[in-house]
Scaffold this active site. Structure first.
Site, PDB file in Angstrom:
ATOM      1  N   ALA A  17      30.859 -61.293  27.971  1.00 45.95           N
ATOM      2  CA  ALA A  17      29.802 -60.298  28.180  1.00 45.95           C
ATOM      3  C   ALA A  17      28.439 -60.974  28.313  1.00 45.95           C
ATOM      4  CB  ALA A  17      29.789 -59.306  27.024  1.00 45.95           C
ATOM      5  N   SER A  41      26.342 -69.080  19.272  1.00 47.06           N
ATOM      6  CA  SER A  41      26.637 -69.982  18.176  1.00 47.06           C
ATOM      7  C   SER A  41      28.024 -70.584  18.368  1.00 47.06           C
ATOM      8  CB  SER A  41      26.577 -69.192  16.859  1.00 47.06           C
ATOM      9  OG  SER A  41      27.323 -69.848  15.875  1.00 47.06           O
ATOM     10  N   ILE A  44      30.403 -69.879  15.543  1.00 45.81           N
ATOM     11  CA  ILE A  44      31.108 -68.584  15.511  1.00 45.81           C
ATOM     12  C   ILE A  44      32.150 -68.530  16.622  1.00 45.81           C
ATOM     13  CG2 ILE A  44      30.812 -66.077  15.793  1.00 45.81           C
ATOM     14  CD1 ILE A  44      28.075 -66.353  14.468  1.00 45.81           C
ATOM     15  N   GLU A  51      41.800 -61.845  29.551  1.00 44.02           N
ATOM     16  CA  GLU A  51      42.082 -62.766  30.653  1.00 44.02           C
ATOM     17  C   GLU A  51      42.650 -62.072  31.882  1.00 44.02           C
ATOM     18  OE1 GLU A  51      44.294 -65.974  28.612  1.00 44.02           O
ATOM     19  OE2 GLU A  51      42.302 -66.813  28.212  1.00 44.02           O
ATOM     20  N   ALA A  52      42.767 -60.739  31.830  1.00 48.91           N
ATOM     21  CA  ALA A  52      43.279 -60.014  33.002  1.00 48.91           C
ATOM     22  C   ALA A  52      42.209 -59.046  33.479  1.00 48.91           C
ATOM     23  CB  ALA A  52      44.544 -59.252  32.640  1.00 48.91           C
ATOM     24  N   LYS A  80      46.357 -61.464  40.754  1.00 50.01           N
ATOM     25  CA  LYS A  80      47.029 -60.329  40.109  1.00 50.01           C
ATOM     26  C   LYS A  80      47.111 -59.172  41.099  1.00 50.01           C
ATOM     27  CE  LYS A  80      46.198 -56.925  36.454  1.00 50.01           C
ATOM     28  NZ  LYS A  80      45.414 -56.538  35.273  1.00 50.01           N
ATOM     29  N   ILE A 348      36.565 -55.925  30.683  1.00 45.91           N
ATOM     30  CA  ILE A 348      35.628 -56.747  31.465  1.00 45.91           C
ATOM     31  C   ILE A 348      34.980 -55.868  32.543  1.00 45.91           C
ATOM     32  CG2 ILE A 348      35.439 -58.741  33.020  1.00 45.91           C
ATOM     33  CD1 ILE A 348      37.683 -60.042  31.262  1.00 45.91           C
ATOM     34  N   PHE A 438      39.954 -44.746  37.700  1.00 49.90           N
ATOM     35  CA  PHE A 438      41.330 -44.698  38.214  1.00 49.90           C
ATOM     36  C   PHE A 438      41.488 -43.520  39.173  1.00 49.90           C
ATOM     37  CE2 PHE A 438      41.700 -47.192  34.332  1.00 49.90           C
ATOM     38  CZ  PHE A 438      42.294 -48.322  34.872  1.00 49.90           C
TER      39      PHE A 438
END
Ligand SMILES: Cc1cc2nc3c(=O)[nH]c(=O)nc-3n(C[C@H](O)[C@H](O)[C@H](O)COP(=O)(O)OP(=O)(O)OC[C@H]3O[C@@H](n4cnc5c(N)ncnc54)[C@H](O)[C@@H]3O)c2cc1C
Length: 488
Positions: A17, A41, A44, A51-52, A80, A348, A438
């Site tokens: 993000a 950081s 952290i 990942e898709a 994909k 994402i 959609f």
């Protein structure tokens, strides 16, 4: 008139993000418009999953002017064509939610209406047999669309899988090359304006103070600014989406990269499989109300294609979103803004969508409340529409083999989803509401795939005689199968 322009943007967080935001501001505003600082950081770290994607990712890449081949190479990505769902409607079932369309619409009536009519009259072909994306998935083939008129080859729609760590690194390179200043360090304090609570600065462990006009909270689940500082509140949807954990583990790959994400339903959730060039990403999303962490981990490890490459990692979450995505001079993006499980790879996209809307409603230092209210309303609506699509997968099922599925199958669902399911039950019709993510095809693919069965077909599909419908379906199918040979 005084100059009210935003002069400084501070992004807290350097995961997907944060770096998507940094890259977007750098590209669209540039450092001459506003100073862009990203604080992250290393101690952290990032969540490291996610990942898709869905095809809209291509729009983001094009907006940044990214070379797609370079992006796929740098992120060890793969292509994909959709998602394969296994064991969702019943154990043993398998269907695709492919990107793109099925067949060809005719006489102003959607293809799936004709297919449903033929299907109800006994035609054996699967809906997937009319999607080049789905057949290419079965054949483990891929190509980008080409400009070939009405050919199915023009209609290939694709997205990407990528390594989340490499993606953040890739965007960091882009952002820094376009003027973003990265500041390593942990935010330990937040300074607020006494009069109205606006954020003035974040303070690092080193004591350094980073001031800004606009703050973008990309700090992950903790929501450092939006929640921990401003207390935006959380709309909890865990009664509809009861999964609250994912256990994730990468494993070694197998020869041949399947061009789709796989989602396999388990007894208290589901498992993802995301093939990359150098490994396969796997995770088991489950509900701790119905399964222990140990059992979920054992199921995951028992269902890998190759050797685990790391220890399994538990990621707790709660489905829902912040009551305010934008509060005062803070806009939350990514996990800081909310989360819905990755069943349709939408998180994402929600970052991208949030950024697009923010650019559309970009503020000045007066932070006009009307704009903020609109942003919050539109984002809430978008979250709700995606939520309903996800709930559909759980609710529309015949599975009754576990308390989890019995809960999901019989739970009360949001009214809008009830209406959509009723319309499908009547005539097999599906609808896309306003600018919903959609479309009708996606709703049809999942409703049918999940074993919802309409009472009868769309009456409009009878504008064509049944024999002619069968003949046209056969020729559409032949055209798709024929084009499959061009894919590699
Ligand atoms: C199990 C799971 C699976 C997922 N799968 C998908 C998927 O397939 N597709 C999809 O689209 N999305 C998926 N997502 C969502 C996706 O992972 C996230 O949307 C995406 O990674 C964005 O994360 P983020 O940048 O918001 O948070 P993070 O990656 O957690 O980044 C947070 C950043 O904030 C920094 N930070 C935090 N606190 C401080 C502090 N005090 N000081 C300084 N820096 C700080 C951290 O260092 C880090 O850089 C998934 C999420 C989960 C949980």
């Amino acid at each position: 008139m005084t100059d009210q322009r935003i002069r400084s943007i501070v992004i807290v967080g350097g995961g997907t993000a944060g770096w998507m935001a940094a890259a977007t501001f750098a590209k669209l505003l540039g450092p001459d418009y506003a100073r862009i600082t990203l604080v992250e950081s290393d101690a952290i770290g990032i969540v490291g999953v996610g990942e898709a994607t869905i095809p809209q990712m291509g729009i983001f890449n094009r907006m940044l002017g990214i070379d797609e081949d370079e992006f796929v190479r740098a992120t060890k990505g793969s292509f994909k064509l959709g998602i394969e769902f296994r064991d969702w409607g019943r154990i043993g079932d398998r269907y695709y939610h492919p990107f793109g369309k099925f067949g060809v619409d005719m006489k102003g009536v959607s293809f799936h209406a004709y297919w449903l009519r033929a299907h109800l009259a006994g035609a054996p072909e699967r809906l997937d047999d009319y999607s080049l994306n789905a057949l290419a998935g079965d054949a483990q083939k891929f190509m980008r669309p080409v400009d070939a008129g009405n050919s199915p080859l023009s209609q290939i729609v694709y997205a990407f899988h990528f390594d989340a760590g490499l993606y953040a690194r890739y965007l960091r390179g882009y952002g820094e090359a376009h003027g973003v200043v990265r500041q390593e360090g942990k935010v330990v304090d937040v300074a607020r304006r006494a009069a109205d609570g606006f954020i003035e600065a974040v303070v690092l462990e080193s004591g350094e103070r980073i001031e800004g006009d606009l703050f973008i909270d990309c700090s992950g689940f903790r929501g450092l600014l939006i929640e921990q500082t401003l207390g935006a509140g959380y709309e909890d949807w865990s009664h509809w989406l009861p999964c609250d954990r994912a256990v994730a583990v990468p494993c070694s790959g197998v020869p041949g990269i399947t061009p789709y994400t796989r989602s396999t339903a388990r007894t208290a959730g589901w498992q993802w499989r995301i093939p990359l060039q150098h490994r396969i990403g796997n995770g088991h999303v489950f509900s701790t109300r119905f399964m222990s962490e140990d059992e979920a981990t054992a199921i995951l490890l028992a269902n890998l294609d190759g050797e685990p490459l790391a220890d399994p990692r538990m990621v707790p979450f709660r489905a829902g979103h912040r009551r305010k995505f934008w509060d005062r001079n803070v806009v939350a993006l990514g996990l800081a803004s909310g989360f819905m499980e990755p069943l349709e790879s939408t998180s994402i996209w929600l970052i991208q969508s949030g950024l697009a809307r923010l650019m559309n409603m970009f503020p000045d230092r007066s932070f006009a409340q009307g704009t903020i209210d609109r942003y919050n309303r539109v984002m809430t609506h978008e979250y709700e529409q995606i939520r309903d699509f996800l709930i559909l997968h759980y609710h529309a099922t015949e599975r009754d083999d576990s308390p989890f599925w019995n809960y999901c199958r019989t739970m009360d669902v949001p009214d809008r989803l009830k209406e959509k399911m009723r319309c499908f039950a009547d005539y097999g019709r599906t609808f896309r509401d306003e600018d919903e993510l959609f479309n009708e095809t996606s709703w049809f693919a999942v409703m049918h795939g999940q074993r919802l069965r309409p009472r009868t077909n769309d009456p409009l599909a009878e504008v064509m005689a049944l024999d002619e419908t069968r003949a046209r379906l056969a020729s559409i199918r032949a055209a798709i199968v024929n084009r499959l040979r061009f894919l590699r």
